[in-house]
Design an enzyme around this catalytic site. Structure first.
Site, short mmCIF file in Angstrom:
data_model
loop_
_atom_site.label_atom_id
_atom_site.label_comp_id
_atom_site.label_asym_id
_atom_site.label_seq_id
_atom_site.Cartn_x
_atom_site.Cartn_y
_atom_site.Cartn_z
N SER A 98 0.80 -1.37 -0.19
CA SER A 98 -0.25 0.23 -0.16
C SER A 98 1.03 1.24 0.17
CB SER A 98 -1.00 0.31 1.56
OG SER A 98 -2.12 1.36 1.23
N ASP A 213 -10.03 -4.89 -4.22
CA ASP A 213 -9.07 -3.81 -2.56
C ASP A 213 -10.32 -2.96 -3.85
OD1 ASP A 213 -8.07 -1.93 -1.69
OD2 ASP A 213 -5.82 -2.92 -2.80
N HIS A 241 -7.49 -5.28 0.56
CA HIS A 241 -6.56 -4.76 0.31
C HIS A 241 -5.35 -5.55 1.17
CE1 HIS A 241 -4.24 -1.25 0.20
NE2 HIS A 241 -3.99 -1.27 1.11
#
Length: 260
Positions: A98, A213, A241
């Site tokens: 991320s 996601d 995610h």
């Protein structure tokens, strides 16, 4: 083994260093607003398979010091460079999840891939992070009811079912960060982008991304694949995610195959 590395006057980063005598080194950069502990289900397996696994808490997060400033991508990348220098690391695989993926991209671009032999981007917040609308909503929550914000982040993070106990553990990882650093990264994800960095990535790059996601759309992984030469995209069909947990066996096997 855990220890602290000074990155500037008055600021030390916490480093978890597992199996320091491992034959190949993997450096993990966590996502916002978590810590190295998000990779527990990698650290359970990979060191025993002979890999040296290093988890770095960025400034403001986890066990690291939490200064008021220094939360732009350049400064965060500079911190990683200092850790790599102090630990004399070379030929590492850099894994960024991320926002950690965004930091990894900036590091490769800013330092010409110094010390890095390959890159793994996991649900990377790149080439852009949050939309202005999402960022403004998260910022308002972060500054007024951060536990509620973290609860909502947890609710949207995973595609697969998580137990209430796991959700509580995950929540506490996020709350270990400082409020000001949590807010500062929201602004960085809103205001910075990484398009100019992508052509500068010259190391082999593995892109993994959950197709469900809701935080960073899968389409961004496809864009990274187009813009990063010598890159490979592997979709995770049962993940949101958090494919490092949701499909952890597949993730760990893929990582080992990638590194060799």
């Amino acid at each position: 083994m855990g220890y602290y590395v000074p990155v500037e006057s008055g600021v030390k980063l916490y480093v978890e260093d597992l199996n320091p005598n491992g034959s190949k080194t993997i450096v993990f950069l966590h996502g916002w607003p978590l810590s190295h502990k998000q990779f527990e289900y990698q650290f359970n397996i990979l060191p025993a398979m002979g890999y040296r696994c290093i988890g770095i808490d960025w400034r403001g997060f986890g066990k690291s010091d939490k200064p008021i400033s220094g939360y732009d991508f350049n400064r965060l990348a500079d911190d990683i460079r200092t850790v790599i220098d102090v630990l004399q690391l070379d030929s590492i695989t850099l894994v960024g999840h991320s926002t950690g993926g965004a930091i990894a991209i900036r590091y490769i671009s800013r330092y010409n891939g110094y010390g890095v032999s390959s890159l793994v981007l996991v649900d990377a917040a790149a080439p852009i992070g949050f939309t202005e609308e999402t960022a403004d909503r998260l910022l308002e929550q972060a500054l007024n009811d951060r536990p509620k914000m973290m609860r909502e982040v947890t609710d949207t993070f995973f595609f697969q079912y998580i137990t209430s106990s796991f959700a509580e553990w995950f929540l506490q990882l996020g709350l270990q960060a400082a409020g000001w650093s949590t807010a500062a990264i929201i602004l960085t994800l809103r205001d910075e982008e990484l398009y100019a960095d992508l052509p500068k990535i010259h190391v082999p790059t593995l892109i993994v991304h959950g197709i469900h996601d809701k935080v960073i759309p899968y389409a961004q992984a496809q864009e990274l694949k187009q813009k990063i030469r010598n890159s490979q995209l592997v979709p995770f069909h049962y993940s949101g995610h958090g494919c490092f947990w949701e499909e952890r066996d597949k993730f760990n096997q893929l990582l080992m195959q990638w590194i060799g």
